[in-house]
Design an enzyme around this catalytic site. Structure first.
Site, short mmCIF file in Angstrom:
data_model
loop_
_atom_site.label_atom_id
_atom_site.label_comp_id
_atom_site.label_asym_id
_atom_site.label_seq_id
_atom_site.Cartn_x
_atom_site.Cartn_y
_atom_site.Cartn_z
N HIS A 62 34.50 37.73 52.60
CA HIS A 62 34.64 38.35 53.91
C HIS A 62 34.50 39.86 53.74
O HIS A 62 34.48 40.35 52.62
CB HIS A 62 35.96 37.97 54.59
CG HIS A 62 37.18 38.35 53.82
ND1 HIS A 62 37.62 37.65 52.71
CD2 HIS A 62 38.06 39.36 53.98
CE1 HIS A 62 38.71 38.21 52.24
NE2 HIS A 62 39.00 39.26 53.00
N HIS A 64 36.36 42.56 54.35
CA HIS A 64 37.44 43.53 54.21
C HIS A 64 37.07 44.49 53.09
O HIS A 64 36.42 44.11 52.10
CB HIS A 64 38.77 42.85 53.89
CG HIS A 64 39.37 42.14 55.05
ND1 HIS A 64 40.41 41.27 54.92
CD2 HIS A 64 39.08 42.16 56.38
CE1 HIS A 64 40.75 40.79 56.09
NE2 HIS A 64 39.94 41.31 56.99
N ASP A 66 38.55 45.79 50.57
CA ASP A 66 38.91 45.51 49.18
C ASP A 66 38.03 44.44 48.54
O ASP A 66 38.12 44.20 47.34
CB ASP A 66 40.39 45.12 49.07
CG ASP A 66 40.76 43.89 49.86
OD1 ASP A 66 40.19 43.69 50.95
OD2 ASP A 66 41.63 43.13 49.39
#
Length: 79
Positions: A62, A64, A66
């Site tokens: 995904h 994000h 990080d």
């Protein structure tokens, strides 16, 4: 089939000097697959003496930060 997993990073909330952001490398019969690419992934690859140029595919779970912030560094290394 021979399968090896290398946890390159697992420090999503608080990265430390030896705990980089999320990243896992799987080696299956010589093929290398990178799952997520947190910042510092290239440092972990170098420390484990794994060849980043031989990575066959990169999968992002995904978007994000990080999980993707290491992509620019990996792409710059390959240029």
């Amino acid at each position: 089939m021979n399968l090896e997993a290398f946890v390159l990073g697992c420090g999503g909330m608080m990265p430390l000097p030896y705990r980089h952001l999320t990243s896992v490398l799987l080696r299956r019969d010589g093929d290398l697959f990178l799952f997520d690419c947190g910042e510092g992934t290239h440092v972990s690859l170098k420390r484990l003496n794994l060849k980043w140029k031989k990575i066959d595919a990169i999968f992002i779970s995904h978007t994000h930060a990080d999980h993707v912030t290491g992509l620019p560094g990996m792409l710059m290394l390959s240029a």
